[in-house]
Write a protein that holds these residues in place. Structure first.
Motif, PDB file in Angstrom:
ATOM      1  N   LEU A  10       0.823  -1.203   0.000  1.00 27.77           N
ATOM      2  CA  LEU A  10       0.000   0.000   0.000  1.00 27.77           C
ATOM      3  C   LEU A  10       0.863   1.262   0.000  1.00 27.77           C
ATOM      4  N   LEU A  27       2.050   1.838  -3.499  1.00 26.10           N
ATOM      5  CA  LEU A  27       0.954   2.368  -4.308  1.00 26.10           C
ATOM      6  C   LEU A  27       0.683   3.838  -3.988  1.00 26.10           C
ATOM      7  N   SER A  28       0.866   4.225  -2.738  1.00 25.54           N
ATOM      8  CA  SER A  28       0.668   5.622  -2.361  1.00 25.54           C
ATOM      9  C   SER A  28       1.646   6.524  -3.081  1.00 25.54           C
ATOM     10  N   ARG A  53       0.514   6.865  -6.596  1.00 25.03           N
ATOM     11  CA  ARG A  53      -0.643   7.767  -6.657  1.00 25.03           C
ATOM     12  C   ARG A  53      -0.191   9.228  -6.696  1.00 25.03           C
ATOM     13  N   ARG A  54       0.809   9.575  -5.879  1.00 25.70           N
ATOM     14  CA  ARG A  54       1.313  10.951  -5.859  1.00 25.70           C
ATOM     15  C   ARG A  54       1.979  11.306  -7.179  1.00 25.70           C
ATOM     16  N   ARG A  75      -0.404  12.497 -10.067  1.00 22.69           N
ATOM     17  CA  ARG A  75      -1.172  13.736  -9.979  1.00 22.69           C
ATOM     18  C   ARG A  75      -0.822  14.685 -11.121  1.00 22.69           C
ATOM     19  N   PHE A 132      -8.078  -0.574  -2.957  1.00 20.73           N
ATOM     20  CA  PHE A 132      -7.439   0.736  -3.039  1.00 20.73           C
ATOM     21  C   PHE A 132      -7.055   1.054  -4.482  1.00 20.73           C
ATOM     22  N   VAL A 133      -6.631   0.044  -5.232  1.00 23.69           N
ATOM     23  CA  VAL A 133      -6.290   0.254  -6.647  1.00 23.69           C
ATOM     24  C   VAL A 133      -7.511   0.779  -7.383  1.00 23.69           C
ATOM     25  N   ALA A 183     -10.082   2.375  -6.104  1.00 24.22           N
ATOM     26  CA  ALA A 183     -10.488   3.699  -5.632  1.00 24.22           C
ATOM     27  C   ALA A 183      -9.494   4.788  -6.042  1.00 24.22           C
ATOM     28  N   TRP A 184      -8.199   4.482  -5.987  1.00 28.95           N
ATOM     29  CA  TRP A 184      -7.164   5.483  -6.227  1.00 28.95           C
ATOM     30  C   TRP A 184      -6.830   5.688  -7.699  1.00 28.95           C
ATOM     31  N   PHE A 185      -7.044   4.665  -8.513  1.00 35.96           N
ATOM     32  CA  PHE A 185      -6.570   4.724  -9.894  1.00 35.96           C
ATOM     33  C   PHE A 185      -7.726   4.507 -10.873  1.00 35.96           C
ATOM     34  N   GLN A 186      -8.796   5.263 -10.680  1.00 34.25           N
ATOM     35  CA  GLN A 186      -9.987   5.084 -11.508  1.00 34.25           C
ATOM     36  C   GLN A 186      -9.737   5.422 -12.976  1.00 34.25           C
TER      37      GLN A 186
END
Length: 387
Positions: A77, A80-81, A84-85, A88, A113-114, A116-119
């Motif tokens: 996780l 992946l965070s 995600r950053r 942006r 989380f994948v 939700a975060w990487f739609q």
């Protein structure tokens, strides 16, 4: 932009990662590699020599993964965070899991989380072990469980699968790619290599490569070689790699039976020296245990060297040996049959053209080109590499 998440950056994974990154750059993508910190230190020098200078490596220092240890859910996780950053303010996004098999059970939880975060991100996941996808694989509870895990991960994270196994029937959102190798392995060097090693031109040289244990089938190999020496009393056996302690008796048996015709190389061998051993050998043995159903880098390097192999008939190794005419197979653990097949290879000329063609299909350049095509394709499509 393409972000590669490599949760276990050891040397063999970087060897595959390099052409993937090169393919992404060739497709016009800014490429970022996100990795955990390794306490032993990962040598990135060769990797950086093989990829464009624009590639960025982000080492997540608070995630420390020891050699042979896979990331846990919290660490995955955290990686992946970071991805995600990085994403942006980027419009076109690709997230690549380079070896999802390594953390499949953790991925089942992280997949939420994948999603939700990487739609708006195209998620691509590389799979190495695909027994659950191969038609005709015998029923096994573990395979059934893996099928269920992959089904749920695919349902939640909606990744496209990228697979190195050409036996798998294609489905929507699935891609077959070359299984790459690298190094100075080439055919036509047998006489030079034997001269360099001090071996005679007509010697029968049998090669075993890698750490020898139950998985590698050293017990079956030694029993077969014991039979074979009655027919080939002057044969040599070369073993490159260490032997597991519990199988040391088999190493001692080889030394006792063959004397100075048994060569054991335990120290580190460079690719250049390894290529010399491959090209000088008459046959390479791959008597893998029936529990091992994937492939081996030894197989394709033997093919690139123009050297035939004798390997177990099951799994991807057995299929590739038969399909590409790379040598002969035997049913594990029948060591008499293994001995017979080694003798057959030693006494028959080897047509190396198909082996070399197989090796040509599997270069890093082939993988880079194929991955570039995948990134350029429409999401959800499927395709197979040539061959």
């Amino acid at each position: 932009m393409t972000v590669f998440l490599e949760a276990n950056p050891f040397a063999s994974r970087l060897h595959v990662l390099a052409p993937l990154v090169s393919g992404a750059v060739a497709a016009g993508h800014r490429s970022v590699v996100v990795v955990p910190q390794r306490p032993d230190g990962t040598d990135w020098s060769t990797f950086m020599e093989e990829v464009p200078e624009s590639v960025e490596i982000i080492v997540v220092e608070h995630v420390r993964v020891a050699p042979g240890v896979m990331v846990n859910r919290k660490e995955l996780l955290a990686l992946l965070s970071v991805a995600r950053r990085v994403f942006r303010r980027v419009h076109r996004k690709f997230l690549v899991f380079t070896a999802i098999d390594d953390y499949l059970s953790k991925m089942l939880w992280v997949a939420l989380f994948v999603r939700a975060w990487f739609q708006n991100v195209r998620v691509i996941a590389f799979r190495y072990r695909v027994d659950d996808l191969v038609l005709g694989t015998r029923f096994d509870v573990r395979i059934f469980a893996k099928q269920a895990l992959f089904w749920f991960v695919r349902l939640l994270a909606r990744p496209e699968w990228v697979i190195f196994d050409e036996r798998v029937p294609l489905e929507e959102g699935m891609h077959i790619v070359p299984d790459p190798w690298s190094g100075p392995f080439e055919s036509g060097r047998r006489e030079r290599s034997r001269e360099a090693l001090g071996w005679r031109r007509d010697d029968d040289i049998i090669l075993l490569v890698g750490r020898q244990d139950a998985r590698k089938g050293i017990d079956v190999a030694v029993e077969a070689l014991d039979i074979l020496q009655r027919h080939k009393p002057s044969m040599k056996v070369v073993l490159i790699g260490q032997v597991a302690v519990e199988y040391a008796s088999y190493q001692h048996k080889l030394a006792r039976n063959l004397g100075d015709r048994f060569v054991h190389v335990e120290h580190y061998v460079t690719d250049s020296d390894l290529a010399t051993y491959f090209s000088a050998s008459s046959v390479v043995l791959l008597p893998y245990h029936s529990n091992f159903t994937a492939t081996s880098g030894v197989l394709v390097r033997a093919a690139a060297s123009g050297t035939p192999v004798v390997g177990s008939s099951h799994g991807l190794i057995g299929w590739r040996i038969r399909h590409y005419s790379l040598g002969e197979t035997f049913e594990y653990p029948l060591y008499q049959t293994l001995a017979d097949q080694i003798l057959r290879v030693l006494d028959a000329p080897f047509e190396e053209s198909r082996a070399l063609a197989f090796a040509d299909l599997s270069t890093p350049e082939s993988l880079a080109s194929r991955f570039e095509q995948i990134l350029a394709s429409e999401s959800g499509g499927n395709a197979r590499s040539a061959g």
